[in-house]
Design a protein around this motif. Structure first.
Motif, PDB file in Angstrom:
ATOM      1  N   VAL A  83       9.645   7.219   2.367  1.00 39.04           N
ATOM      2  CA  VAL A  83       8.927   6.520   3.429  1.00 39.04           C
ATOM      3  C   VAL A  83       9.870   5.470   3.999  1.00 39.04           C
ATOM      4  CG1 VAL A  83       6.965   5.041   3.991  1.00 39.04           C
ATOM      5  CG2 VAL A  83       6.691   6.873   2.318  1.00 39.04           C
ATOM      6  N   VAL A  84      10.004   5.459   5.319  1.00 42.58           N
ATOM      7  CA  VAL A  84      10.801   4.445   6.004  1.00 42.58           C
ATOM      8  C   VAL A  84       9.835   3.576   6.794  1.00 42.58           C
ATOM      9  CG1 VAL A  84      12.639   3.987   7.674  1.00 42.58           C
ATOM     10  CG2 VAL A  84      12.773   6.014   6.179  1.00 42.58           C
ATOM     11  N   LEU A  85       9.748   2.311   6.437  1.00 39.69           N
ATOM     12  CA  LEU A  85       8.853   1.362   7.084  1.00 39.69           C
ATOM     13  C   LEU A  85       9.669   0.541   8.074  1.00 39.69           C
ATOM     14  CD1 LEU A  85       6.067  -0.064   7.237  1.00 39.69           C
ATOM     15  CD2 LEU A  85       6.878  -1.549   5.394  1.00 39.69           C
ATOM     16  N   VAL A 138       2.245   2.501  -3.438  1.00 33.02           N
ATOM     17  CA  VAL A 138       1.353   3.216  -4.359  1.00 33.02           C
ATOM     18  C   VAL A 138       0.617   4.377  -3.691  1.00 33.02           C
ATOM     19  CG1 VAL A 138       1.050   1.213  -5.852  1.00 33.02           C
ATOM     20  CG2 VAL A 138      -0.545   1.593  -3.973  1.00 33.02           C
ATOM     21  N   ALA A 139       0.870   4.597  -2.409  1.00 34.19           N
ATOM     22  CA  ALA A 139       0.169   5.671  -1.687  1.00 34.19           C
ATOM     23  C   ALA A 139       0.654   7.045  -2.130  1.00 34.19           C
ATOM     24  CB  ALA A 139       0.394   5.525  -0.181  1.00 34.19           C
ATOM     25  N   ASP A 140      -0.245   7.988  -2.090  1.00 36.18           N
ATOM     26  CA  ASP A 140       0.075   9.373  -2.427  1.00 36.18           C
ATOM     27  C   ASP A 140       0.341  10.131  -1.126  1.00 36.18           C
ATOM     28  OD1 ASP A 140       0.465  11.725  -3.782  1.00 36.18           O
ATOM     29  OD2 ASP A 140      -1.673  12.137  -4.057  1.00 36.18           O
ATOM     30  N   VAL A 141       1.546   9.930  -0.579  1.00 39.18           N
ATOM     31  CA  VAL A 141       1.918  10.627   0.653  1.00 39.18           C
ATOM     32  C   VAL A 141       2.702  11.879   0.278  1.00 39.18           C
ATOM     33  CG1 VAL A 141       1.918   8.533   2.084  1.00 39.18           C
ATOM     34  CG2 VAL A 141       4.026   9.277   0.973  1.00 39.18           C
ATOM     35  N   PRO A 142       2.619  12.914   1.109  1.00 34.13           N
ATOM     36  CA  PRO A 142       3.306  14.160   0.770  1.00 34.13           C
ATOM     37  C   PRO A 142       4.823  14.125   0.985  1.00 34.13           C
ATOM     38  CG  PRO A 142       2.075  14.420   2.821  1.00 34.13           C
ATOM     39  CD  PRO A 142       1.743  13.059   2.269  1.00 34.13           C
ATOM     40  N   GLN A 143       5.345  13.095   1.599  1.00 34.95           N
ATOM     41  CA  GLN A 143       6.781  13.015   1.867  1.00 34.95           C
ATOM     42  C   GLN A 143       7.530  12.410   0.682  1.00 34.95           C
ATOM     43  OE1 GLN A 143       4.430  12.146   4.073  1.00 34.95           O
ATOM     44  NE2 GLN A 143       4.777  13.625   5.707  1.00 34.95           N
ATOM     45  N   ASP A 144       8.815  12.735   0.600  1.00 36.98           N
ATOM     46  CA  ASP A 144       9.664  12.229  -0.480  1.00 36.98           C
ATOM     47  C   ASP A 144      10.062  10.770  -0.275  1.00 36.98           C
ATOM     48  OD1 ASP A 144       9.833  14.864  -1.621  1.00 36.98           O
ATOM     49  OD2 ASP A 144      11.318  15.354  -0.085  1.00 36.98           O
ATOM     50  N   PRO A 197      -1.787   6.915  13.257  1.00 43.54           N
ATOM     51  CA  PRO A 197      -1.981   5.944  12.175  1.00 43.54           C
ATOM     52  C   PRO A 197      -3.201   6.223  11.303  1.00 43.54           C
ATOM     53  CG  PRO A 197      -1.288   4.793  14.136  1.00 43.54           C
ATOM     54  CD  PRO A 197      -1.553   6.239  14.532  1.00 43.54           C
ATOM     55  N   THR A 198      -4.254   6.780  11.865  1.00 40.22           N
ATOM     56  CA  THR A 198      -5.441   7.065  11.049  1.00 40.22           C
ATOM     57  C   THR A 198      -5.131   8.061   9.935  1.00 40.22           C
ATOM     58  OG1 THR A 198      -6.129   8.716  12.682  1.00 40.22           O
ATOM     59  CG2 THR A 198      -7.149   6.527  12.836  1.00 40.22           C
ATOM     60  N   TRP A 199      -4.201   8.975  10.167  1.00 38.83           N
ATOM     61  CA  TRP A 199      -3.789   9.923   9.129  1.00 38.83           C
ATOM     62  C   TRP A 199      -3.262   9.156   7.925  1.00 38.83           C
ATOM     63  CZ3 TRP A 199       1.003  10.599   6.872  1.00 38.83           C
ATOM     64  CH2 TRP A 199       1.149  11.722   6.039  1.00 38.83           C
ATOM     65  N   LEU A 200      -2.382   8.189   8.194  1.00 37.55           N
ATOM     66  CA  LEU A 200      -1.803   7.408   7.095  1.00 37.55           C
ATOM     67  C   LEU A 200      -2.850   6.502   6.466  1.00 37.55           C
ATOM     68  CD1 LEU A 200       0.615   6.546   5.408  1.00 37.55           C
ATOM     69  CD2 LEU A 200       1.160   4.875   7.192  1.00 37.55           C
ATOM     70  N   LEU A 201      -3.650   5.855   7.276  1.00 37.65           N
ATOM     71  CA  LEU A 201      -4.650   4.943   6.727  1.00 37.65           C
ATOM     72  C   LEU A 201      -5.633   5.667   5.818  1.00 37.65           C
ATOM     73  CD1 LEU A 201      -5.321   2.728   9.864  1.00 37.65           C
ATOM     74  CD2 LEU A 201      -4.056   2.097   7.773  1.00 37.65           C
ATOM     75  N   ASP A 202      -5.915   6.926   6.097  1.00 36.49           N
ATOM     76  CA  ASP A 202      -6.787   7.711   5.223  1.00 36.49           C
ATOM     77  C   ASP A 202      -6.162   7.935   3.845  1.00 36.49           C
ATOM     78  OD1 ASP A 202      -8.761   7.879   7.159  1.00 36.49           O
ATOM     79  OD2 ASP A 202      -8.237   9.919   7.773  1.00 36.49           O
ATOM     80  N   LEU A 203      -4.838   7.888   3.768  1.00 39.25           N
ATOM     81  CA  LEU A 203      -4.131   8.085   2.489  1.00 39.25           C
ATOM     82  C   LEU A 203      -3.968   6.787   1.706  1.00 39.25           C
ATOM     83  CD1 LEU A 203      -1.284  10.513   3.586  1.00 39.25           C
ATOM     84  CD2 LEU A 203      -3.410  11.095   2.403  1.00 39.25           C
ATOM     85  N   LEU A 204      -4.116   5.666   2.380  1.00 39.85           N
ATOM     86  CA  LEU A 204      -3.874   4.378   1.718  1.00 39.85           C
ATOM     87  C   LEU A 204      -5.073   3.895   0.949  1.00 39.85           C
ATOM     88  CD1 LEU A 204      -1.874   2.507   4.500  1.00 39.85           C
ATOM     89  CD2 LEU A 204      -0.992   3.813   2.572  1.00 39.85           C
ATOM     90  N   GLU A 206       0.834  -1.210   0.000  1.00 45.06           N
ATOM     91  CA  GLU A 206       0.000   0.000   0.000  1.00 45.06           C
ATOM     92  C   GLU A 206       0.865   1.255   0.000  1.00 45.06           C
ATOM     93  OE1 GLU A 206      -4.087  -1.164   2.291  1.00 45.06           O
ATOM     94  OE2 GLU A 206      -2.257  -1.092   3.508  1.00 45.06           O
ATOM     95  N   LEU A 207       1.970   1.230   0.738  1.00 42.44           N
ATOM     96  CA  LEU A 207       2.858   2.397   0.789  1.00 42.44           C
ATOM     97  C   LEU A 207       3.529   2.649  -0.557  1.00 42.44           C
ATOM     98  CD1 LEU A 207       4.447   1.861   4.300  1.00 42.44           C
ATOM     99  CD2 LEU A 207       2.922   3.737   3.623  1.00 42.44           C
TER     100      LEU A 207
END
Length: 122
Positions: free
Chosen positions: A45-47, A37-43, A115-122, A34-35
């Protein structure tokens, strides 16, 4: 200066009552996918994965997602990743529901989101 999103995978996965506890590796793999293909505003992502979840995704970089396997507890690894990125001058945001970790990463200059912030983007 880059913007970095550090994901406390255990916290994010744990917010979904989808049976993740039966297959931690599978839950980590689904979050990683999911990460990607997610449209996150950061350059970047560190999982951060710990325990049984590490079997789901190999460490290393896939596109803009870098997976890190915590040698012990995830919190220490998340804090170290946040500190390193902040010292480089990056803008750092950590996704976690852990209030103690929240305070620790704030001490190195990182912002936090739930986490809900991220889940809303996924």
């Amino acid at each position: 200066m880059a913007s970095v999103l550090i994901v406390d995978a255990a916290n994010v996965v744990g917010t979904r009552p989808d049976g993740w506890w039966k297959d931690r590796a599978g839950a980590a793999r689904r979050l990683h996918e999911e990460l990607l293909v997610a449209d996150v505003p950061q350059d970047v992502v560190v999982l951060v994965l710990e325990g049984g979840a590490k079997a789901g995704v190999r460490p290393g970089r896939d596109a803009h997602v870098r997976t890190v396997h915590a040698p012990k507890d995830g919190d220490a690894t998340i804090l170290a990743e946040a500190r390193t990125a902040a010292e480089r001058g990056d803008r750092v945001t950590v996704v976690t529901a852990d209030r103690a970790l929240d305070a620790r990463v704030a001490g190195v200059g990182a912002a936090t989101v739930r986490p809900t912030w991220l889940l809303d983007l996924l």
